[in-house]
Scaffold this active site. Sequence first.
Site, PDB file in Angstrom:
ATOM      1  N   ASP A   1     -22.647   5.657   2.242  1.00  0.00           N
ATOM      2  CA  ASP A   1     -21.420   5.502   1.461  1.00  0.00           C
ATOM      3  C   ASP A   1     -21.710   4.909   0.084  1.00  0.00           C
ATOM      4  O   ASP A   1     -22.782   4.333  -0.158  1.00  0.00           O
ATOM      5  CB  ASP A   1     -20.453   4.590   2.243  1.00  0.00           C
ATOM      6  CG  ASP A   1     -18.998   4.978   2.059  1.00  0.00           C
ATOM      7  OD1 ASP A   1     -18.675   5.562   1.009  1.00  0.00           O
ATOM      8  OD2 ASP A   1     -18.196   4.676   2.954  1.00  0.00           O
TER       9      ASP A   1
ATOM     10  N   ASP B   1     -11.215  10.644   2.381  1.00  0.00           N
ATOM     11  CA  ASP B   1     -10.682   9.732   3.399  1.00  0.00           C
ATOM     12  C   ASP B   1      -9.334  10.211   3.900  1.00  0.00           C
ATOM     13  O   ASP B   1      -8.781   9.648   4.840  1.00  0.00           O
ATOM     14  CB  ASP B   1     -10.507   8.320   2.812  1.00  0.00           C
ATOM     15  CG  ASP B   1     -11.814   7.534   2.825  1.00  0.00           C
ATOM     16  OD1 ASP B   1     -12.812   8.046   3.376  1.00  0.00           O
ATOM     17  OD2 ASP B   1     -11.838   6.419   2.283  1.00  0.00           O
TER      18      ASP B   1
END
Length: 738
Positions: free
Chosen positions: A486, A556
């Site tokens: 990430d 997301d």
Amino acid sequence: MSVTLKPNLIDVDEQQLIFHLHNEQISYILGVETGNVLAHLYFGPRVRGYHGERRYPRIDRGFSGNLPDTLDRTYSKDDLPQEYGGNNTGDYRQPAAIIKAANGARTVDFRYQDCRLEAGKPNLTGLPQTYVEDEDEAQTLIVTLVDDVIDITLELAYTIYRDRPVITRSARFINQSEEMVDLEKAASMQLDLPTQPLDAISLPGSYARERQLTRQRLHRGVTQFESRRGGSSHHMNPFVALAEPQTTEFSGNVMGALLIYSGNHQFSLERDPIGQTRLTVGINEYNFDWQLTAGQSFQTPEVALVYSTDGLNGMSQAYHQLLRERVARGQYKNELRPVLINNWEATYFDFDADKIQSILDAASPLGIEMFVLDDGWFGHRNDDNSSLGDWSVNRKKLPAGLADISKRTHDKGMRFGLWFEPENVSADSTMFKEHPDWVLGVPNRGRTLSRNEYVLDFSQPAVVDNLFEQMTAVLDEVPIDYIKWDMNRNLTEVYSPHSVSDQEGETSHRFILGVYDLMERLTKRYPQILFEGCSGGGGRFDAGLMYYMPQSWPSDNNDPVERLRIQYGTSLVYPISAITAHVGTSPDELLGRSTTMAMRSAVAMSGTLGYELDAAKLSAADREAVQQQVAFYKQHRRLIQYGTFYRLESPFESNTVAWMFVSPDQKEALLYTFVILGAVQPEPHITKLAGLNPDQNYVEEATTEVYGGDELMQLGLYTTPVQTSDFMAQIRYFKVQD
Ligand code: GLA
């Protein structure tokens, strides 16, 4: 012994200095004009040869100056289509390069010097790139230009693949002088297109709303698509397509330009006063200033150009194949991707071994193949305010360590994956306390926080080495099958405390080179680990990352309606195997919208499938549904992940969305249709299929009905059942009749 020589891919006319790169599908032609200026002649569908008068239409254009060394008032660099324009020498369009010489002048004028051919494709050290597996599959032309006043050589590399409608381009600057120069702009390529109306298709977005396919007519002036955020960004993907106005998904001419790079980028399109269009692509000149010392060279990232005469689907399919086959590397590039469950939205930071065990117990009978432990397993991280940079397990949460979680997962017959965010550091961390000088920042200035994080200075090798050591300590000890990598913020105060003061303009590119270095070292050392890229969802969904990680998290946002657009836009360039998609909860965690399981699962089964929910909390009906989804997906995942993908109906244009997957041998196909909102009086809707063999008959599995391929493509199928409720989704499987 007879050897069959494969036809040459590049013709060089040494008399006229014309270079013709060609294969069965495309041609790219450039030539040397009066005054040794490198001119662009053609990029498009294949032509057998070039017999044209190579001089462009000459006319004395007032206020467009002429070459100092010619007396011809009808010849000007200001309107000549060129391959790589200089600066401050009579071409007023966007320059491809700006170089500040030791005397302060920013004047650049490259002229042709010579050329050479190479088999295959040379390696660009330290950068992601397309590659060849066999020297015979591509050929490279390297054209050398020189500015002999500042003594800089420019090597323009053009590679053509034999069996793909692809040309790759990059540029290398070599300082042959005794003095340092500043590269203030160093585009990877320029392309000057002839006067014609053109649409620019780009992929802008934002956090949780990535890659929203946008099409606009180019008018006079400069249109720029760029990122200044330190990463390729949610906000503008490093890609642009130029289409003729009549081009659709299925027909018409379109060319794409994809920068294989994950940092700041700039796509500049200038429609000049006579309607010609200049495209320049490369690292963004914003905050860029590379000090090129005597004898040194600078290699730009690469651009992959695709030309399609079969509309946008044709272009996308060429990119999908290229990225899957000649950008992605490692053992997973052709492998079926596992169905995973991720604990992020199920637990956030609030988990322990028992909680994980309950997810494992519930997930494994559903057929899910991998468990991913997301954020929160390290340092003392119980929320997003601490511990980035301290990559050792949180024993308070997981007293028996990561090895225990890995074993519990493996004992269930599932693979084990783990989350990292290597490039950032929390103020509340041992790493920051011990090494405050490892963080990007300008002396005497505050550092901008984002998600309460600072960015590590990956331009420093010591920082990259430290992350390598910390991560290998975990990976050497614990059996780990997958990593989610990430990067949860953008760069600010981009200044390396360790750089000499006037090298500030190198930091953002050096940062990305440091990131690539770490990725290269880790992916080489752990070839058995499947890596997935992520950046707050899809903030770094780019071809550069795909060189190291064959799949990425596109957003997301798991709401299926929003996801239709995100995945549709993403598929313009990126292959389905790379697009991960998870079934989330209803109501959705971010948006709060309630949707049907059918819609959520069909959207997720349009990519590399996973689950982002607490499997232990599923109702009996949902458990059964998930079991069926996973079984269906496993049965068809080769077709989904590696088949030919067709966009049929766009979520940007209509309430009914459709896409399909066809096997390379055209024997199998999956059709997905989605109706977003229901209506009391639904309009009958027909979807026409694509990519089938018109001469074959296909059986629909669920109904055993038989249809001709031609029938499915010409007559199409009604969306059934006609439904008045919202969020309808249907997947239909067809197989050639034996
Ligand atoms: C990012 C990712 C999410 C999750 C969180 C964890 O937002 O996109 O999937 O991993 O970070 O902090």
